[in-house]
Design an enzyme around this catalytic site. Structure first.
Site, mmCIF file in Angstrom:
data_model
loop_
_atom_site.group_PDB
_atom_site.id
_atom_site.type_symbol
_atom_site.label_atom_id
_atom_site.label_comp_id
_atom_site.label_asym_id
_atom_site.label_seq_id
_atom_site.Cartn_x
_atom_site.Cartn_y
_atom_site.Cartn_z
ATOM 1 C CD GLN A 84 -2.770 -1.177 2.492
ATOM 2 O OE1 GLN A 84 -2.521 -0.451 3.457
ATOM 3 N NE2 GLN A 84 -3.738 -2.066 2.513
ATOM 4 C CG HIS A 146 -3.593 -0.226 7.703
ATOM 5 N ND1 HIS A 146 -4.320 -0.721 8.769
ATOM 6 C CD2 HIS A 146 -3.982 -0.943 6.629
ATOM 7 C CE1 HIS A 146 -5.117 -1.685 8.343
ATOM 8 N NE2 HIS A 146 -4.921 -1.848 7.046
ATOM 9 C CD GLU A 238 -15.505 3.996 12.980
ATOM 10 O OE1 GLU A 238 -14.844 5.046 13.153
ATOM 11 O OE2 GLU A 238 -15.679 3.144 13.867
ATOM 12 C CE1 TYR A 248 -14.352 11.195 15.850
ATOM 13 C CE2 TYR A 248 -12.170 11.879 16.590
ATOM 14 C CZ TYR A 248 -13.472 12.190 16.237
ATOM 15 O OH TYR A 248 -13.894 13.499 16.271
ATOM 16 C CE1 TYR A 259 -10.157 -7.042 6.011
ATOM 17 C CE2 TYR A 259 -8.224 -6.708 7.398
ATOM 18 C CZ TYR A 259 -9.166 -6.223 6.513
ATOM 19 O OH TYR A 259 -9.117 -4.901 6.134
HETATM 20 CA CA LIG Z 1 -14.374 4.543 15.408
#
Ligand SMILES: [Ca+2]
Length: 367
Positions: A84, A146, A238, A248, A259
């Site tokens: 990524q 990520h 989200e 959060y 997964y």
């Molecule tokens: Ca969250």
């Protein structure tokens, strides 16, 4: 009778929204290798990043039509491109017409020890000059997953940057000594704003604005308020309203599971943790995000447009006073993973398709 009237009104609303959504999709340019982000310069030229590490320019050709310049923009720093990792976002300084500044975010380092880096540079129309690193995430992380990398300007001229959790030790998102799994806020010269929320917290990274994020992939500022979306694992994607200092939740709360189908946490919500405005379970894999308030599609004004990879769509999420309304799934007929969505200065909607022969598409009214 009342019921019948409501039914008719409902049917009319559907017809009207279908008519209002009449559009056609044009190809602006093609031949991009996994394009990741698109930014408009004040004169309408477009900068497009390719994940492998190239920055491309779309400019008017001799016939006045948009044309992809064959040569990539020179002067882009070497990026780590693997998994990524790669070149991510490009954003244009609000004062570009005066200072020519652009910001790029990218993965930097080696597969074993890497960072999310932001540089600023002056774009002279052909190449980047005076390239200066202004942020390098700490500490170095292993693996190439990520990173985050999306950026947006806040109303006060500071820059918001999403940083993923790195997908090595997910509880890093809750730890303030690391940039992993955070939204970060810096000034355009890389210095730390004096009102960042964790400045007085011992051992906290001063750039941290919010914590508890898994993999933020879209950020946009609407009327001064930032919104960000992020990937969950299996479910739990989200949309969040970003409030300074807030938590959060990841990985204490999530709407998804792992997964492997293993449970990540017993909590979907918890005291002290901001619940998402929208939870997408199953996952849609949100990528870019734009705010649409343009002239060409009156029925779509006042909406977030969220491009998706897994669903191969753009989700339109109307926002009324900060509250999300009923969503519309758009552009799935293209059969593409969509990496980014942008609102053009003329009110068209621009899409980047995610493939080895990626395209820049423009959505305009069909009539
Ligand atoms: Ca969250």
């Amino acid at each position: 009778m009342k019921h019948m009237a409501a039914l008719i009104a409902g049917a009319l609303a559907v017809v009207m929204s279908a008519r209002a959504a009449d559009y056609r999709v044009e190809t602006v340019a093609s031949g991009f290798d996994h394009p990741w982000s698109l930014a408009f310069l004040p004169d309408g030229r477009m900068l497009v990043t390719e994940r492998a590490g190239r920055l491309r320019l779309i400019e008017p050709g001799p016939d006045g039509r948009a044309r992809l310049r064959p040569e990539p923009v020179a002067g882009v720093p070497a990026v780590l491109a693997r998994g990524q990792a790669g070149l991510f976002d490009v954003v244009v300084d609000p004062a570009f017409a005066v200072n020519g500044q652009v910001m790029l975010s990218f993965a930097y380092g080696t597969p074993e020890a890497n960072h999310l880096r932001v540089v600023r540079a002056r774009f002279d129309g052909r190449q980047l000059r005076e390239v200066q690193p202004i942020f390098t995430s700490q500490p170095a992380k292993a693996e190439t997953q990520h990173f985050g990398g999306r950026m947006a300007w806040l109303a006060d001229g500071t820059l918001l940057l999403g940083m993923g959790d790195g997908n090595v030790e997910r509880t890093d998102a809750q730890r303030l000594h690391t940039h992993l799994g955070k939204m970060l806020r810096i000034k355009p010269d890389g210095s730390v704003p004096t009102d960042n929320p964790f400045l007085t917290r011992p051992n906290a990274r001063p750039e941290i604005y919010t914590l508890g994020h898994r993999h933020p992939q879209g950020v946009v500022v609407v009327d001064g308020v930032p919104y960000a979306h992020e990937h969950g694992a299996r479910g739990g994607d989200e949309l969040n309203r970003i409030e300074p200092g807030a938590n959060y939740g990841w990985p204490i709360t999530t709407g998804g599971i792992d997964y492997t189908y293993a449970r990540i946490t017993p909590y979907r919500t918890r005291a002290g943790i901001e619940p998402p405005l929208v939870d997408w379970t199953p996952s849609i894999a949100p990528s870019g995000m734009a705010w649409y308030d343009g002239a060409l599609f009156p029925a779509w004004r006042g909406s977030l447009f969220i491009s998706t990879l897994k669903e191969g769509s753009v989700r339109r999420v109307p926002l009324a006073k900060g509250s999300p309304g009923p969503q519309e799934v758009l552009f799935q007929e293209l059969g593409e993973r969509i990496r980014d969505v942008r609102a053009g200065p003329e009110g068209a909607i621009y899409l980047l398709t995610d493939s080895a022969n990626g395209r820049v598409l423009r959505v305009v009214p069909s009539r």
